[in-house]
Structure formats: structure tokens, C-alpha cells
Write an enzyme that holds these catalytic residues in place. Sequence first.
Site, PDB file in Angstrom:
ATOM      1  CD  GLU A  15      -3.215   0.385   0.495  1.00  0.00           C
ATOM      2  OE1 GLU A  15      -2.887   1.288   0.346  1.00  0.00           O
ATOM      3  OE2 GLU A  15      -4.258  -0.248   0.516  1.00  0.00           O
ATOM      4  NE  ARG A  98      -5.345  -3.112   8.910  1.00  0.00           N
ATOM      5  CZ  ARG A  98      -5.352  -2.645   7.504  1.00  0.00           C
ATOM      6  NH1 ARG A  98      -5.290  -1.385   7.298  1.00  0.00           N
ATOM      7  NH2 ARG A  98      -5.695  -3.361   6.817  1.00  0.00           N
ATOM      8  CG  ASN A 100      -6.810   0.767   4.856  1.00  0.00           C
ATOM      9  OD1 ASN A 100      -6.178  -0.013   4.785  1.00  0.00           O
ATOM     10  ND2 ASN A 100      -7.613   1.236   3.683  1.00  0.00           N
ATOM     11  CG  ASN A 146      -8.640   2.681   0.957  1.00  0.00           C
ATOM     12  OD1 ASN A 146      -7.547   2.761   0.881  1.00  0.00           O
ATOM     13  ND2 ASN A 146      -9.292   1.294   1.042  1.00  0.00           N
ATOM     14  CG  ASP A 196      -7.695  -0.253  -1.866  1.00  0.00           C
ATOM     15  OD1 ASP A 196      -7.118   0.839  -0.814  1.00  0.00           O
ATOM     16  OD2 ASP A 196      -7.844  -1.366  -1.648  1.00  0.00           O
TER      17      ASP A 196
HETATM   18  C1  BGC Z   1      -7.312  -2.393   3.011  1.00  0.00           C
HETATM   19  C2  BGC Z   1      -7.727  -3.990   3.066  1.00  0.00           C
HETATM   20  C3  BGC Z   1      -9.073  -4.038   2.567  1.00  0.00           C
HETATM   21  C4  BGC Z   1      -9.143  -3.378   1.144  1.00  0.00           C
HETATM   22  C5  BGC Z   1     -10.793  -3.443   0.942  1.00  0.00           C
HETATM   23  C6  BGC Z   1      -7.532  -1.825   1.674  1.00  0.00           C
HETATM   24  O1  BGC Z   1      -7.312  -0.572   1.524  1.00  0.00           O
HETATM   25  O2  BGC Z   1      -6.125  -2.217   3.462  1.00  0.00           O
HETATM   26  O3  BGC Z   1      -7.580  -4.431   4.171  1.00  0.00           O
HETATM   27  O4  BGC Z   1      -9.442  -5.465   2.382  1.00  0.00           O
HETATM   28  O5  BGC Z   1      -8.887  -1.901   1.212  1.00  0.00           O
HETATM   29  O6  BGC Z   1     -11.090  -2.682  -0.250  1.00  0.00           O
HETATM   30 CA    CA Z   2      -5.671   1.596   0.532  1.00  0.00          CA
END
Ligand code: BGC
Ligand code: CA
Length: 289
Positions: A15, A98, A100, A146, A196
Site C-alpha cells: 500500500e 487500524r 489504512n 481510502n 482503494d
Molecule cells: C485495505 C484492505 C481491505 C481493502 C478492501 C484496503 O485498503 O487495506 O484491508 O481489504 O482495502 O477494499
Molecule cells: Ca488503501
Amino acid sequence: MKIQRHTEMKFELAEGPLWNPQQQVLFWVDILGKRIWRSNADGGDLASWPVPDHIGAMALRKNGGAMLALRNGFNSFDFESGECCPILDPESTIERTRFNDGKTDRRGRFVAGTMDYRESDPVGAFYSLSSDMNCVTLGSGVVIFNAPCWSPDDRIFYHADSAKGTIYASDYDIDTGAISNTRILVGPGEAPGAPDGATVDAEGYIWNARWGAGCVVRFAPDGSIDRTIEIPADKTTSCAFGGPSLDRLYVTSMVDPANPNDPSDPEAGSLYIVTGLGVKGLPEPRFAG
Ligand code: BGC
Ligand code: CA
């Protein structure tokens, strides 16, 4: 256009690709692998640093080192000693979340958000950390935060909730760091997969990794699809421009924790370099603190 693997290596949950123009290196994180990674533009000279917990995002600091968004909150990080120092945790009372994803705005604020480990309930939120380590909540009710990124004129802040399948646009006040007038830019089903990580290019178009659809979609500022770049891994997690001319797109992907040896996704967890797109990115700002 050409798509190539960045390295032979695979990561659990790669990521946050982040190009550092000063050092001409690419950083990224392995969230579940609890590691910061670095390479040169072509994927060589690999280096990595373990971190004590799941790492959602990293911002490079103006005066060196990094700010990390870990499961236990914001931490400062020193690349020389590898030491992590906890700063503050806005969700210390919530066990199931957490960090992300996160990015720095052009005034040097680190904006990062959280997700529900169970990916089911809107228990997450997103925050703006200023240079004096003051943390403000920008939004709540998030399942999987995200895609934070800004329009080139800083007037729009884009962000997504993967579980809701939605990319939002909010008005952004670069002077105060406040958001307002949040609306849906791309709703569920309007593009393949789930939204994402994302980045904005020099023309103000949004590049968004589409999780579960093995592609990156370039959206116009009005939310319409401009082009789609197919990626060989299915769970594409984020993308960023980088390279000597800021014209390569680095794309990360993840292994499905529920199906780690999925035969239909043999390249899961790989990183890719896309060249020949004819588009340039913008340099990422540094955290001002
Ligand atoms: C997260 C993953 C998640 C995914 C789902 C990602 O940004 O880190 O844990 O499964 O998004 O869209
Ligand atoms: Ca992400």
C-alpha cells in the site's frame, strides 16, 4: 503503454506507494507485513524497516524521518535507528480499527483514516494531523477509509469508503484544513470493483486502484471514467506517480488473507510499474512537523 513487475517480491498487503524526488526512491508499506519498504525507480536497491504494528500509511517529514499511521496511532520514525516513537492515538479506545491510508496536503498536514478490521461497521474515521501534532477529526462513520488526495488547486479533497463502494469529493479549505459539502463523486457500481488508494495527476484527473477488479481507473474531475488500465493482480490497493520524470505509475496489490493461495490471482501482492501513459503526476508534499 507497458506494465512490468517492479520486483519478483510479493507483499502481504502492499500500500501507500510514495515517490521521493529528492532521493529518487520509491517508498511503500506492507500493512499486515508490518514493514516499510524502499527501492530505486526500477525496483532495485531494496531496503526495508520493520515497524511494531500494522502500518496504514507513511508521510515523509520536512526535516527528515517519517510520520507513521500505525494501528496504535501516529508515530514518528527515524530511518537511521529504525526507532518508532508514539505521538498520539485518536482511536485508543477502539480495539477493532487500524489506520489504512493517508497523505500529506500542500500545507504539510498529514490526513489519515482508519478502517474496521471486520470490514463491516462504520466505526472508522479520518483525521488531520498538523505540524504542531494537533489532531482534528475530519469525518466519521467510515468502514474502510481510502484514497485521500487533493485537486491540483487544493480546493477539493477526494476520499473513499471501500466498503460503501464510494468515492467522495469534499470542498477543502487549504488555509484551515477543514472539509465541507461532502458529496458522492463515484457511487457503487459506477466503476468495476471497489475504490482503494488513489492519486491526482497534473491534469487534475483521479487515478484510483479498483480493489477486486485488477485495474486502475482514471476519473475526470466530474467522476466520469476516462480510461481503465488492467493490472495482472486482482486486489489492486493503491497507485502513485513517480520515477525521474514523474510519469510512471506505481501500483500496489495485496494477497487475500482469506484465500492466500488463490489460483485465480497468482500475482497477488505484487507491485507494478506502468510506463508510457503520457501523463505526469505531481510531487507529494512533506509533513511539516
Ligand atoms: C485495505 C484492505 C481491505 C481493502 C478492501 C484496503 O485498503 O487495506 O484491508 O481489504 O482495502 O477494499
Ligand atoms: Ca488503501
